[in-house]
Design an enzyme around this catalytic site. Structure first.
Site, mmCIF file in Angstrom:
data_model
loop_
_atom_site.group_PDB
_atom_site.id
_atom_site.type_symbol
_atom_site.label_atom_id
_atom_site.label_comp_id
_atom_site.label_asym_id
_atom_site.label_seq_id
_atom_site.Cartn_x
_atom_site.Cartn_y
_atom_site.Cartn_z
ATOM 1 N N ASP A 152 0.820 -1.215 0.000
ATOM 2 C CA ASP A 152 0.000 0.000 0.000
ATOM 3 C C ASP A 152 0.853 1.265 0.000
ATOM 4 O OD1 ASP A 152 0.950 -0.351 2.609
ATOM 5 O OD2 ASP A 152 -0.997 -0.792 3.460
ATOM 6 N N HIS A 155 -7.167 -4.573 10.551
ATOM 7 C CA HIS A 155 -6.940 -4.367 9.116
ATOM 8 C C HIS A 155 -5.652 -5.060 8.651
ATOM 9 C CE1 HIS A 155 -4.681 -0.231 9.639
ATOM 10 N NE2 HIS A 155 -3.788 -1.164 9.384
ATOM 11 N N ASN A 184 -7.244 -2.480 14.576
ATOM 12 C CA ASN A 184 -8.663 -2.744 14.286
ATOM 13 C C ASN A 184 -8.832 -3.983 13.399
ATOM 14 O OD1 ASN A 184 -7.756 -1.889 11.818
ATOM 15 N ND2 ASN A 184 -9.164 -0.179 11.596
ATOM 16 N N GLU A 189 -9.633 -1.858 5.625
ATOM 17 C CA GLU A 189 -10.247 -1.568 6.915
ATOM 18 C C GLU A 189 -11.453 -2.478 7.151
ATOM 19 O OE1 GLU A 189 -8.613 0.201 8.810
ATOM 20 O OE2 GLU A 189 -8.284 2.279 8.208
HETATM 21 C C1 GLP Z 1 -0.519 0.287 8.686
HETATM 22 C C2 GLP Z 1 -0.186 -0.353 7.327
HETATM 23 C C3 GLP Z 1 -0.244 -1.833 7.437
HETATM 24 C C4 GLP Z 1 0.502 -2.210 8.692
HETATM 25 C C5 GLP Z 1 -0.341 -1.870 9.867
HETATM 26 C C6 GLP Z 1 0.345 -2.061 11.210
HETATM 27 O O1 GLP Z 1 -1.578 1.165 8.643
HETATM 28 N N1 GLP Z 1 -0.988 0.039 6.230
HETATM 29 O O2 GLP Z 1 0.292 -2.432 6.284
HETATM 30 O O3 GLP Z 1 0.735 -3.577 8.706
HETATM 31 O O4 GLP Z 1 -0.903 -0.595 9.725
HETATM 32 O O5 GLP Z 1 1.265 -1.050 11.453
HETATM 33 P P1 GLP Z 1 2.297 -1.098 12.640
HETATM 34 O O6 GLP Z 1 3.177 -2.248 12.365
HETATM 35 O O7 GLP Z 1 2.995 0.218 12.608
HETATM 36 O O8 GLP Z 1 1.497 -1.305 13.896
#
Ligand code: GLP
Length: 240
Positions: free
Chosen positions: A67, A137, A135, A142
């Protein structure tokens, strides 16, 4: 779904890197699906070390990222393109033309989504690395995202904007839109490796592993993937 609980973030990161190293050693021209976020940083640091120790080479590896924020170009320090260069690509011998990230600065976002989906079709992923949103995702899919979704532009939930704001100067600076691979794209990878660390992921981990397969927890779809490894630290596993 194979669940492995490690003692701490360092061990989770090491194991994540070893799993990816084994994929690369088994297939030097493997296609890796890559993720961003804090969770996978330790794994990328270990992969950089494995490269500098002469253990692995990325010379023939191809990568596709999950993404990107809409509106940020690759020179923006908050972009995922910048993150990938800083935390992995610049430390290893990867050919940058073999790395792919959705263009958040594309003028025609609909065409960019189509282009990315064609690219994914031409580059079947040997493994897809994932983090997990608090959440539930995966990538930026989402809660409520359809399981058959492909690459598209999405609006981020307020909770995601808040979670990710720790990396920005002000919460207002966090983009509210992103381009993300869809859940169907993620499910098409041959193998999925999901990492989660910390107490704030424990509820989402529980819903992913033991909850109903339901769009309210996008990661729950992984229960239906034939080859998933989930590597957790103790805190993230604390509600299992
Ligand atoms: C982000 C990214 C995801 C990531 C997730 C967890 O928003 N889009 O690809 O895996 O949230 O992020 P983090 O590892 O910083 O908790």
């Amino acid at each position: 779904m194979k669940i492995i609980t490690t003692d701490n973030y360092k061990d989770m990161s090491q194991l994540g890197a070893e799993i990816l190293r084994d994929v690369i050693k088994g297939k030097p021209n493997a296609t890796l699906g890559l993720a961003t976020g804090s969770t996978v940083l330790g794994t990328y640091a270990q992969l950089c070390k494995m490269y500098s120790d002469g253990d692995i080479s990325f010379a023939d590896v191809k990568t596709v990222n999950l993404d990107e924020y809409v509106g940020l170009d690759g020179s923006n320090e908050q972009s995922y393109a910048y993150y990938m260069r800083t935390n992995l690509f610049n430390c290893v011998d990867i050919d940058m033309s073999n790395t792919h990230i959705p263009r958040g600065d594309a003028l025609d976002l609909a065409s960019e989504c189509k282009r990315y989906d064609s690219l994914l079709a031409s580059l079947p992923r040997d493994v897809q690395l994932l983090g997990l949103g608090s959440n539930g995702h995966i990538a930026f899919n989402e809660p409520g995202s359809p399981f058959d979704a492909r690459t598209r532009v999405v609006r981020l939930e307020d909770s995601t904007v808040y979670d990710n704001s720790r990396l920005f100067t002000r919460v207002e600076d966090v983009p509210k839109m992103a381009i993300t691979m869809g859940i169907a794209d993620i499910m098409s990878a041959k193998q999925v490796l999901l990492l989660a660390s910390g107490l704030n992921k424990a509820q989402a981990v529980k819903a992913m592993v033991h909850g109903q397969v339901c769009v309210n927890c996008p990661a729950s779809i992984l229960q239906r993937h034939p080859n998933v490894i989930v590597v957790l630290d103790k805190q993230a596993a604390s509600l299992l």
